[in-house]
Write a protein that holds these residues in place. Structure first.
Motif, PDB file in Angstrom:
ATOM      1  N   GLU A  71      13.177  21.862 -38.306  1.00  0.00           N
ATOM      2  CA  GLU A  71      14.117  22.870 -38.810  1.00  0.00           C
ATOM      3  C   GLU A  71      15.511  22.336 -39.170  1.00  0.00           C
ATOM      4  O   GLU A  71      16.058  22.731 -40.203  1.00  0.00           O
ATOM      5  N   ARG A 149       9.553  32.961 -24.670  1.00  0.00           N
ATOM      6  CA  ARG A 149       9.780  31.558 -24.285  1.00  0.00           C
ATOM      7  C   ARG A 149       9.877  31.425 -22.770  1.00  0.00           C
ATOM      8  O   ARG A 149      10.561  32.200 -22.105  1.00  0.00           O
ATOM      9  N   ARG A 169      14.550  19.685 -21.978  1.00  0.00           N
ATOM     10  CA  ARG A 169      15.040  19.643 -23.354  1.00  0.00           C
ATOM     11  C   ARG A 169      15.385  21.062 -23.802  1.00  0.00           C
ATOM     12  O   ARG A 169      14.652  22.015 -23.515  1.00  0.00           O
ATOM     13  N   TYR A 192      13.018  18.512 -31.702  1.00  0.00           N
ATOM     14  CA  TYR A 192      11.707  19.083 -31.355  1.00  0.00           C
ATOM     15  C   TYR A 192      10.590  18.053 -31.515  1.00  0.00           C
ATOM     16  O   TYR A 192       9.684  17.969 -30.694  1.00  0.00           O
ATOM     17  N   ARG A 236      13.044  34.886 -35.470  1.00  0.00           N
ATOM     18  CA  ARG A 236      12.798  33.908 -36.537  1.00  0.00           C
ATOM     19  C   ARG A 236      13.305  34.429 -37.874  1.00  0.00           C
ATOM     20  O   ARG A 236      12.559  35.083 -38.611  1.00  0.00           O
TER      21      ARG A 236
HETATM   22  C1  MAV Z   1       9.555  26.622 -31.499  1.00  0.00           C
HETATM   23  O1  MAV Z   1       8.455  25.882 -31.689  1.00  0.00           O
HETATM   24  C2  MAV Z   1       9.944  27.385 -32.717  1.00  0.00           C
HETATM   25  O2  MAV Z   1      10.381  28.628 -32.291  1.00  0.00           O
HETATM   26  C3  MAV Z   1      10.955  26.697 -33.577  1.00  0.00           C
HETATM   27  O3  MAV Z   1      11.562  27.655 -34.389  1.00  0.00           O
HETATM   28  C4  MAV Z   1      11.994  25.916 -32.823  1.00  0.00           C
HETATM   29  O4  MAV Z   1      12.652  25.051 -33.686  1.00  0.00           O
HETATM   30  C5  MAV Z   1      11.366  25.083 -31.736  1.00  0.00           C
HETATM   31  O5  MAV Z   1      10.599  25.891 -30.903  1.00  0.00           O
HETATM   32  C6  MAV Z   1      12.392  24.353 -30.891  1.00  0.00           C
HETATM   33  O6  MAV Z   1      12.424  24.596 -29.685  1.00  0.00           O
HETATM   34  O7  MAV Z   1      13.150  23.550 -31.437  1.00  0.00           O
END
Ligand code: MAV
Length: 326
Positions: A71, A149, A169, A192, A236
């Motif tokens: 991302e 989460r 992390r 990530y 999101r």
């Molecule tokens: C998850 O896999 C996703 O929600 C994503 O959007 C995040 O970037 C990622 O976790 C993260 O924790 O970096």
């Protein structure tokens, strides 16, 4: 019979040699995950709906499985208007461009799924959307999400004592580190794509993530303990590059906004419904051990002052109050 066969054969070869009808335009998107993840399904739905509402034949060239990076890379591309036109970005990955955005996915911001739904179907986040357009030239066209989460660790964590000093992390936004620090863990920001290795090599002992992503990236191979802290419900934003958006006709812009809203609603329902199933599947397969966290209220007590201080620093206390009041 023979001539009919010849005609059929000819027809086949004629179609085969005709060039495919050219699409009206190509828009490229990026996803961290495969086609079964709610994240990708949302983006696929978005493309279908844009075509439906605009009556156009746009080719949506969606690159999966982190083919185009993660991302923070997408954010760079989108702000510059290069390589991709749309993606999903966790708000905490937008902090570098607009520091108030991580208010959207700040841990312990939502009481439960109903609260999260109420916030996302309201316009509480409108000032943050404006800030993002202004500072990063990004347009939020809708909100998906809905995965809960939890902590994912290489050792059992079920109470405050076991959490203390836990090396984990977190995403790159400062508020993420502040919150986990406040609950006595030892957070560090790691990309990530590096997390699996970081756990394997002992740099950290875990992460926090939602079930579907834990399943896809098999973090359980190195961190099989899941602690139900339920500290976040994913938000999101479906984000469009402002540079790409401005090139679209007003009709197409309208179709994009409408499709974004609906694809978001679709993704929210899908991800929220799938979340518990994914966790159960991993548990049944013996991939994970699931632990309750004793005294979750204590976590909240520790976190609220940190949330308040962060909002005050940004001059966003009203926004935080509005989220809490939903
Ligand atoms: C998850 O896999 C996703 O929600 C994503 O959007 C995040 O970037 C990622 O976790 C993260 O924790 O970096």
């Amino acid at each position: 019979i023979k001539s009919r066969a010849v005609v059929a054969a000819l027809a086949v070869s004629v179609t085969a040699t005709l060039p495919a009808a050219a699409a009206d335009m190509t828009l490229r998107g990026a996803s961290l995950f495969d086609e079964n993840h709610a994240y990708t399904k949302t983006l696929m739905k978005f493309g279908e709906l844009v075509n439906e509402y605009s009556g156009q034949d746009i080719e949506f060239d969606l690159r999966l499985n982190s083919e185009l990076g993660i991302e923070p890379d997408y954010v760079n591309f989108l702000t510059q208007g290069v390589a991709i036109d749309y993606a999903i970005i966790a708000p905490s990955n937008l902090a570098r461009f607009a520091d108030a955005l991580p208010l959207m996915d700040m841990p312990f911001a939502f009481r439960d799924l109903d609260h999260w739904n109420a916030v996302l179907s309201s316009d509480v986040f409108a000032p943050l959307e404006e800030e993002l357009r202004e500072k990063a030239d990004l347009v939020i066209v809708g909100y998906a999400g809905g995965g809960t989460r939890n902590l994912i660790s290489n050792k059992k964590i079920s109470n405050m004592a076991e959490l203390e000093g836990h090396k984990m992390r977190v995403m790159g936004a400062p508020i993420q580190a502040k919150v986990f620090d406040a609950i006595s863990a030892a957070p560090s920001a790691i990309a990530y794509s590096e997390v699996y290795n970081a756990i394997q090599t002992g740099v950290v002992d875990g992460l926090e993530n939602e079930s579907a992503s834990l399943a896809q990236y098999k973090f359980y191979e190195v961190a099989p303990h899941v602690t139900l802290t339920k500290h976040s419900i994913t938000v999101r934003p479906i984000v469009f590059s402002g540079k790409s958006f401005d090139k679209l006709s007003p009709e197409l812009q309208e179709a994009v906004m409408k499709a974004g809203k609906e694809a978001g609603a679709f993704g929210r329902e899908f991800e929220a419904a799938q979340d518990a199933e994914k966790l159960a599947e991993m548990k049944e397969a013996g991939n994970i051990e699931v632990h309750e966290f004793e005294g979750r209220e204590k976590l909240l007590e520790l976190v609220v002052p940190v949330q308040d201080a962060y909002a005050a620093e940004l001059g966003a206390q009203d926004l935080l109050d509005a989220v809490r009041a939903k």
